[in-house]
Write an enzyme that holds these catalytic residues in place. Structure first.
Site, short mmCIF file in Angstrom:
data_model
loop_
_atom_site.label_atom_id
_atom_site.label_comp_id
_atom_site.label_asym_id
_atom_site.label_seq_id
_atom_site.Cartn_x
_atom_site.Cartn_y
_atom_site.Cartn_z
NE ARG A 1 -4.26 14.86 0.43
CZ ARG A 1 -4.70 16.06 0.77
NH1 ARG A 1 -3.89 16.93 1.34
NH2 ARG A 1 -5.96 16.40 0.52
NE ARG B 1 -2.37 2.47 3.60
CZ ARG B 1 -2.72 3.71 3.27
NH1 ARG B 1 -3.18 3.98 2.06
NH2 ARG B 1 -2.59 4.69 4.13
N GLY C 1 0.36 5.32 0.53
CA GLY C 1 -0.68 6.25 0.98
C GLY C 1 -0.11 7.46 1.67
CD GLU D 1 -6.59 3.85 4.38
OE1 GLU D 1 -7.62 4.53 4.16
OE2 GLU D 1 -5.50 4.38 4.68
#
Length: 235
Positions: A220, A91, A93, A184
């Site tokens: 982002r 992941r 993020g 997450e």
């Protein structure tokens, strides 16, 4: 494999690689497909959660969105691990820094993920489970950061179910050495453990909870490429 396509992923057997790099924002997955993958092919757009498979330096890899929060990535990562036979999920993020030494744009390698989520209750364990990353992925990610000269910290993060909190305990988490807050990693790490697979979260500091500094939504989405480079180095 008999349960595919799933209610959330429309891919057929063989359309998803053994390694999947995931991002909360499906547009970030689209950005990775367009900027890192060779010959990307769209395999999913159910619920707008874009997923692509291509190659990176000749090796098959998929990229896909996972949405926001522990329940959302919990669904997608479970289906990928258990129905599509994915071996590794990385992941990438964003996270909010809790320690002064972290700066905007720094990377955090999430070694462990503390949480206020009740996700682990389903396993009926006689204690508190500590979700952790795969060490080999973590070690290699740290080596890549050092080789590329990227600022990073490896350590514990706090993963919350709540974005807008009535009461904050950030000062207590900060005192316990928590590097940053994200939303997450616990379900990703637990799903990997339950399935006997591998997982790692790499975050970019998008805002600083202590100083109040923050990046824009566009930054982002499109400029957090260092964590992507590190993730793809693990393929």
């Amino acid at each position: 494999m008999a349960k595919i396509p799933t209610p959330h992923i429309g891919a057929k057997a063989g359309e998803i690689a053994k390694t999947v790099i995931m991002a909360g924002d499906p547009l970030r997955a689209k950005f990775m497909a367009e900027n890192f993958l060779e010959n990307p092919v769209l395999f999913n757009q159910v619920r707008g959660m874009l997923g692509y498979t291509g190659t990176y330096k000749g090796k098959p890899v998929s990229v896909m969105g996972h949405g926001m929060g522990i329940p959302s990535i919990g669904i997608y990562s479970y289906e990928l691990f258990n129905f599509y036979d994915v071996d590794t999920i990385i992941r990438v993020g964003s996270a909010g820094a809790l320690q002064e030494e972290l700066k905007l744009g720094d990377l955090v390698l999430c070694m462990g993920a503390c949480t206020d989520s009740n996700y682990a209750s389903q396993y009926e364990l006689a204690g508190t489970y500590a979700p952790i990353a795969d060490f080999e992925l973590l070690r290699r990610a740290a080596e890549t950061c050092e080789q590329l000269g990227y600022r990073y910290k490896a350590g514990n993060v706090f993963s919350s179910d709540i974005f807008y909190k009535a009461n904050s305990h950030n000062d207590k988490w900060k005192a316990m050495g928590i590097l940053a807050i994200e939303m997450e990693s616990p379900s990703l790490y637990m799903n990997a453990a339950w399935a006997g697979k591998k997982a790692l979260t790499i975050c970019t500091i998008s805002d600083h909870i202590i100083t109040g500094e923050e990046t824009t939504a566009e930054e982002r989405q499109t400029t957090f490429t260092k964590m992507m480079e590190v993730a793809f180095s693990l393929i």
